[in-house]
Design an enzyme around this catalytic site. Structure first.
Site, PDB file in Angstrom:
ATOM      1  N   HIS A  54       0.877  -1.162   0.127  1.00 40.36           N
ATOM      2  CA  HIS A  54      -0.189   0.055   0.115  1.00 40.36           C
ATOM      3  C   HIS A  54       1.027   1.278  -0.164  1.00 40.36           C
ATOM      4  O   HIS A  54       1.250   1.975   0.905  1.00 40.36           O
ATOM      5  CB  HIS A  54      -0.880  -0.018   1.030  1.00 40.36           C
ATOM      6  CG  HIS A  54      -1.838   1.013   0.911  1.00 40.36           C
ATOM      7  ND1 HIS A  54      -3.501   0.933   1.021  1.00 40.36           N
ATOM      8  CD2 HIS A  54      -1.930   2.455   1.091  1.00 40.36           C
ATOM      9  CE1 HIS A  54      -4.011   1.987   0.740  1.00 40.36           C
ATOM     10  NE2 HIS A  54      -3.187   2.737   0.920  1.00 40.36           N
ATOM     11  N   GLU A 113     -11.698   4.163   6.469  1.00 36.15           N
ATOM     12  CA  GLU A 113     -10.389   5.131   6.992  1.00 36.15           C
ATOM     13  C   GLU A 113     -11.215   6.374   7.319  1.00 36.15           C
ATOM     14  O   GLU A 113     -11.131   6.558   8.446  1.00 36.15           O
ATOM     15  CB  GLU A 113      -9.757   5.328   5.945  1.00 36.15           C
ATOM     16  CG  GLU A 113      -8.403   6.292   6.029  1.00 36.15           C
ATOM     17  CD  GLU A 113      -7.574   6.747   5.052  1.00 36.15           C
ATOM     18  OE1 GLU A 113      -6.297   7.119   5.270  1.00 36.15           O
ATOM     19  OE2 GLU A 113      -7.809   6.558   3.803  1.00 36.15           O
ATOM     20  N   ASP A 124       1.931   7.001   1.948  1.00 35.64           N
ATOM     21  CA  ASP A 124       2.679   8.093   1.116  1.00 35.64           C
ATOM     22  C   ASP A 124       3.854   8.508   1.862  1.00 35.64           C
ATOM     23  O   ASP A 124       3.871   9.779   2.468  1.00 35.64           O
ATOM     24  CB  ASP A 124       1.524   9.225   1.152  1.00 35.64           C
ATOM     25  CG  ASP A 124       0.282   9.067   0.672  1.00 35.64           C
ATOM     26  OD1 ASP A 124       0.092   8.628  -0.536  1.00 35.64           O
ATOM     27  OD2 ASP A 124      -0.839   8.976   1.287  1.00 35.64           O
TER      28      ASP A 124
END
Length: 333
Positions: free
Chosen positions: A12, A200, A279
């Site tokens: 991910h 989320e 990220d």
């Protein structure tokens, strides 16, 4: 805390959320793009999370400077190549990079299909250069609506053999999965795997929807599954993976603190959950940090961390033969 006898994966990881601050600075200068700062030191607070953001949408705005400097397809190719270089530096054996070509194309009105091709080229060259194994996941950015997602989907379908899976990311509360049923029907027809950002920002019902309506085999983040015991049972029984991103969930204020993160409970429940970055360029972290700092802070034992590492490969969108070959390659070292 990383078992060096096992493959290290990150499944991910957003390619467009891992644009180096130095690259943002260099591309900004190359294309005469106005940036909020002109030195690396002063730019970092604008492009990386320094303090936890109040919510997911606020966090996502940190990504915008990275894509604002993508003024050409060559720039897209460069950041794709650098993503593989970063993965190699982190010691990753296998990475699944996900990207939204519509998001990457938006600032300079690049052709969406061209962005997909540039990313494929950059990743392919990076894998040849650095010896990392990688696959690509196409993201539809739900925040931009159904028509924009259709455009992204069509660009992926034009390169269907180079795309492994389809994902849905962005504003989960404002754009529920029910808007994208036809998109995922086409993805399954193409033979792709399905992973969906769910649970989320929204609750467990978003995860149920991703599984039942969109066909998700894995769930991105999935932290709200902790609120539904029946859902946790189902995830464990059906071996639907949860792509946990520890530091990210704190930075987006999805979880208050690492000690409260549900990953430990998921593992105790027999859910196939793994450790990932999300990220890394925006977060200022890497996979090593997630294993050696974040996971222990989240209460995981050494054995649970090892299990999460095993789960990462088990959940990967690889064939049984590809997984076996990767295990043997790492063990031989």
């Amino acid at each position: 805390m990383i078992d060096t006898t096992l493959p290290l994966t990150d499944i991910h990881r957003h390619l467009d959320g891992n644009i180096r601050p130095q690259t943002i600075l260099e591309l900004g200068r190359q294309y005469n793009i106005s940036l909020p700062a002109q030195s690396l030191e002063t730019l970092i607070p604008h492009v990386q999370v320094i303090a936890n953001e109040p919510d997911l949408v606020s966090f996502l705005t940190k990504l915008d400077w990275g894509v604002k400097v993508l003024a050409s397809l060559d720039a897209c190719r460069r950041v794709a190549f650098e993503n593989i270089e970063d993965a190699a530096r982190n010691g990753l054996h296998y990475v699944e990079l996900r990207f939204s070509p519509g998001y990457m194309a938006m600032a300079h009105k690049l052709p969406v299909a061209g962005v997909v091709e540039a990313v494929i080229d950059g990743v392919r060259e990076g894998c040849r250069t650095f010896g990392v194994q990688a696959k690509l996941i196409g993201i539809m950015s739900r925040t931009f609506g159904e028509a924009a997602c259709q455009q992204e989907l069509e660009a992926f379908l034009a390169h269907r053999d180079q795309i492994t899976a389809l994902d849905l990311a962005g504003d989960e509360l404002g754009f529920p999965g029910s808007l994208f049923l036809s998109h995922f029907n086409l993805a399954r027809d193409a033979g792709w795997h399905i992973t969906v950002h769910a649970g989320e920002a929204a609750g467990p019902e978003s995860i149920w929807q991703a599984i039942r309506e969109l066909g998700a085999e894995r769930i991105g983040h999935g932290v709200k599954a902790i609120e539904d015991r029946a859902l946790m049972d189902f995830l464990a029984e059906q071996q639907i993976g949860i792509e946990s991103c520890l530091t990210s969930n704190i930075q987006t204020s999805t979880v208050a603190e690492l000690a409260a993160h549900p990953l430990k409970t998921f593992l105790e429940h027999g859910i196939r959950a793994g450790i990932n970055t999300d990220d890394p360029g925006v977060q200022g972290v890497d996979i090593i940090h997630e294993y050696t700092v974040a996971a222990p802070a989240a209460g995981l034992s050494r054995e649970q961390i090892r299990q999460a590492q095993i789960n990462g490969l088990e959940m990967a969108f690889l064939s049984a033969e590809e997984k076996r070959a990767l295990r043997e390659k790492v063990a031989a070292k």
